[in-house]
Structures are given as structure tokens and as C-alpha cells.
Design an enzyme around this catalytic site. Structure first.
Site, PDB file in Angstrom:
ATOM      1  N   LYS A 293      -7.892   0.610  -2.614  1.00 52.76           N
ATOM      2  CA  LYS A 293      -7.192   0.327  -1.040  1.00 52.76           C
ATOM      3  C   LYS A 293      -7.152   1.650  -0.258  1.00 52.76           C
ATOM      4  O   LYS A 293      -7.482   1.395   1.049  1.00 52.76           O
ATOM      5  CB  LYS A 293      -5.743   0.121  -1.344  1.00 52.76           C
TER       6      LYS A 293
ATOM      7  N   THR B 161       0.974  -1.167   0.156  1.00 52.31           N
ATOM      8  CA  THR B 161      -0.040  -0.055   0.020  1.00 52.31           C
ATOM      9  C   THR B 161       0.880   1.358   0.116  1.00 52.31           C
ATOM     10  O   THR B 161       1.528   1.521   0.819  1.00 52.31           O
ATOM     11  CB  THR B 161      -0.673  -0.057   1.002  1.00 52.31           C
TER      12      THR B 161
END
Lengths: 293, 293
Positions: free
Chosen positions: B174, B98
Site C-alpha cells: 500500500k 493504512t
């Protein structure tokens, strides 16, 4: 008191009417009053209409109150024609409205000298579950008083935990519930607004994230209405959270607990109110965050 | 490329190690590099250790990258000894960390001239699901590149939806996931802190509200750790949300989308970081809100 108390019912709104009917269908004799004659007509097959709150309450074992606000509770109990004047010792006032702990404590202070007990049992679950007797009720009161209203709780709720001895604890529990619900609805709106702004497919976002670590009941439920932009299909009006986030803030302030997320969410509900969205479905908080839409 | 691409793996941390092992167990040849020799030793039964990132990447069909930050991604690709120098045309870099959309777009801009394609597939689900191949992966990239990494996605994920053609869309997805998770964890902390401050039994609050309208995955999961005050049993460190709420803010700023709840939650994570709680479980946000405890 028998296992079938006689019940006076005050307040036949969107939640109150199905709750009263569920109580009547469980075998209790219910006499009701509402300021709207149409509301009384709508339940007349199962419930006797009274001409006033006092007429409904006179001689009842349990007075069940399902009004909208603390001010209405005060008016019903102690206003002109208030039932405080006709309640008999050992009767129980069952307050199921979300009015905050302070309103309950005020009622207790004024009813106790009359020998009247208060049980505080705010509900969660919505209109559909009210109709099927599947509500969550967060109950507080002394054990004898709770026992007196148990047949009503059994009729209306699939889960009615006693969360405290002191009337007001039920409201405190409900305050925590509303903090989570109010923040989760606003978070769902914020997440889907950001998805839009970043060019993602918000329906896919809702579907994919609805089951994993990001899931909440409200992201699933209100998120679906946000994706559909079905703000006129009102299941729960925005102003309910305007009121309830205000109660959260008041309760938190009383105990000097910071609640930054609830406070931030409250600003969004207030913004929606000011924008004329009070009567829209609360999922409209998504639209509030997309001022360009 | 065959159905069994040769895989270079960079990054064997808490998530990377079980993900790499799941990939190897699915029949792919995996050669790995990590800055920690101990991490390489721990997986040596199934995975070949390389002496450097370049050695791992040389000749691989897919280079899978599971580092912690965008700066680490940049270093792996373009720093001293970076794999950008050895990647061959038609190889695919699969970024699962991420790192936010900007870091991915930067990588694409620099790798495309080399004929190297990027697939962006950040994960959600935690260490346990990483070990069983049950992650959620949010995939973006051109169809041919996604097809090239499909065997890895199949090995690691129970759900790997393609959420966009442009690398970076996976990160955007995300980001929305982390917004919800980060706000829900903080909301759980705030709700239980308020329950405490009002004198309620927080274990009962967690139990009763964990299934109704107030429920979230995070209230169930992190709420349980808050009730137990098990902040040293670290499943997910506070600093992960310090990083990820920063990415949420950066992504929202880029598209000029207000995100007031995420912004408020970020302040709590930053406060925890400053208070020395970086390496505690992220459920410690509850403790941050109870400065008296």
C-alpha cells in the site's frame, strides 16, 4: 496552394523518417534532406533526396522540420546554407521537434519579415505510432497557416488539436505533456525501487498497481521495462528527458512558476547522464535509484 | 470456523461504513463499535451496535479494524478497554487501515503470545467502490489466517492478491501504491498550474493529455476537479496524503531507500496543511502551486 502541398522535409531520425513516409504515402510529394546520407537512402523508395536543405526547401509550399534540438532548428533555418535564404513568402515552416517556446518565438521573429509563417506542432506517441499516422500533435499558428499544413497533420496524427494562435503554444502544451511523462517515469522507478528495497515482488507490484488509482501510462509501459531490466532495448533514450526536463524548467522559469516535482525528476535524469546512461532506455531511471543493484 | 465467520467491526468512517455493510450483506453477522453513536445508528438496519469495542469483539472469529491512524489501532488493541484483553486464541484481527508496516509488526508482536493472528489488508479504491464491494485489498498473513478472513475479502474486494506471508507486507504494498498516487496527484497539480501560468486553456490540457503518454488515473480523476476548482466537494481530504506520504517516508527511511519525488510531494501536502487546507479535497494541491490564485 492545392490540397496537396509540395513538402520539403528536414530531419529523418527515429521519428522523422516514419513521419515523412506517412506524409509521402498520403499522396504528397516529399523532398528530403538529412545530414546522414544513410537516412536518405533508407526512404528513397518514397521520398526524393536533396543535396542540401536549401535544395529541398526551394519552391516548397511547406518545410517540415523534425530535428532534435533548438540549436539544430536555428542552424537549419539561419546557419550557413540555412533555408531562411530560399524561403518564399507564403510558404510555411512546420516545426514538429520539441524545442521549447523560446526557439519557436525566435524563428517567428526572424521569418515573419520574409513573409514566411510558422506552425508549431510538436508530437507525442513514439516511433510505432509515427509509422501508422497515429500521433498526437499539439498545433499552434494562425488559422491560414494551420490550414496550409492540414494535409500533413491529417496524414501523421490521429489527434491534432489546435491549442493556440501563437506559434509557441504547441511547445507550451508539449512542455506540460513532458512534465507529466518525465515525472511519471521517475515515479515508476522510485516506486519499484522502494518495492525492491522493502522485499516485495516488483513484478507483482507492477501487475497489481497497474490498473487502479496508482496507474499511469508510464507506470504500465516503462514499469514493465523496469521489471524486466531491459535497459538496452532502447525505445526512448534517457537523454531525451535530460533535454525535455531542461525545457520544462526553462519554460517554468520564464513564467515564474514553481515546478518542484519536475525539478526533482530532472536531477535524476541528469544523474543518469553523468553516470554514462545517456543512451540507455529511459526506464533506467529505476536503476539510478537502486545504486546497490 | 464456518464459511460464515462472526465478525466484530471497529471503525465506521467514510470507508469503514460501506465496507461493513458490504460484509453484512454477504451474509455475515456483524457487530460493530465506533466512537460516534451516529455512525452506529446509520448502519443499524444491517449491523448490531455494541456498547464498546470489547463487547463487539468478545467471541468474534474475526475482528475487522478500519480506523484512521496507527495510534488509533494501538488504542483499539491495547488502550484502556482495548480488545486485546478479550480476544480468544485462533481469532484473527484483520487490519484494513493504512497504518504502515511498523504499526502492524507491533500489533503482531503483542498479539501472537495470545494466540491471536493478524492479517494485514489495506485497501485502495475510494468510497464508491467500497459500497459495491469492488475494492483492491493488498493482503498479507500466514495462509490459515488469510483463509479465515477470505469471506470478508470476497465480500469487499474485486481483487485481493496475497502479497506476502508476513503481516506488514500488505502495508508495504500500500505504501508503494500511495507513493504513486501522492506523486501523481501533485504532478497533475503542477502540470495544470504550469499550463495556467503559460496562458494555456487548462481544460483543454486536461482533455487532450488525459489519454496519451502523459495519462494517469489521478490526472484524469483529480485533474478534472482541479479544472473545476471543486475543492469543497471533498472525495478524499488533503490530510489523508499528509498522513500517507509520512508513512511512505518512514517506510523508505527504514530500508534506506531514497524517494526524492515522494519527499518533494510530501512538502506540498504539508504546505497545504499549514495553509489551513487539511479538510479540502486533495486536488487542492493545484491551488497550493498557484499562490497567486
Amino acid at each position: 496552394m492545392t490540397t496537396h502541398p509540395t513538402v520539403a522535409w528536414i530531419g529523418l531520425g527515429a521519428m522523422g523518417a516514419p513521419m515523412a513516409l506517412t506524409t509521402a504515402r498520403a499522396g504528397m510529394t516529399v523532398t528530403a534532406f538529412d545530414v546522414s546520407p544513410a537516412s536518405l537512402d533508407a526512404v528513397s523508395e518514397h521520398i526524393t533526396a536533396a543535396a542540401s536543405a536549401q535544395d529541398a526547401a526551394r519552391g516548397a509550399d511547406v518545410v517540415a522540420v523534425m530535428v532534435a534540438t533548438g540549436a539544430q532548428l536555428d542552424s537549419v533555418l539561419f546557419g550557413e546554407g540555412g533555408i531562411g535564404e530560399v524561403l518564399t513568402p507564403d510558404s510555411v515552416v512546420l516545426v514538429m521537434a520539441t524545442v521549447g517556446p523560446a526557439a519557436i518565438e525566435d524563428a517567428v521573429r526572424r521569418l515573419e519579415p520574409l513573409g514566411v509563417r510558422v506552425v508549431d506542432a510538436p508530437v507525442s506517441g513514439g516511433v510505432a505510432r509515427a509509422g501508422t499516422g497515429d500521433l498526437l500533435m499539439m498545433v499552434s499558428g494562425v488559422p491560414e497557416a494551420v490550414a496550409a499544413v492540414q494535409p500533413l497533420l491529417d496524414a501523421m496524427a490521429s489527434n491534432a488539436p489546435v491549442v493556440g494562435d501563437a506559434p509557441g503554444d504547441g511547445q507550451r502544451f508539449k512542455i506540460v505533456n513532458q512534465l507529466l511523462c518525465g515525472v511519471h517515469i521517475a515515479a515508476a522507478g522510485e516506486a519499484l525501487a522502494l518495492a525492491d528495497s522493502m522485499g516485495l515482488d516488483r513484478a507483482q507490484v507492477h501487475e497489481v498497481l497497474g490498473t487502479g488509482a496508482a496507474a499511469s501510462f508510464m507506470f504500465g509501459d516503462r514499469g514493465g521495462r523496469m521489471v524486466a531490466e531491459a535497459f538496452d532495448d532502447v525505445r526512448s533514450a534517457l537523454d531525451i528527458f535530460v533535454k525535455d526536463m531542461g525545457l520544462v524548467g526553462e519554460a517554468a522559469r520564464t513564467v515564474h512558476q514553481e515546478t518542484p516535482l519536475a525539478s526533482t525528476a530532472e536531477q535524476l535524469y541528469l544523474r543518469g547522464h553523468r553516470a554514462g546512461l545517456s543512451r540507455k532506455d529511459d526506464s533506467v531511471v529505476y536503476r539510478i535509484l537502486r545504486a546497490d543493484a
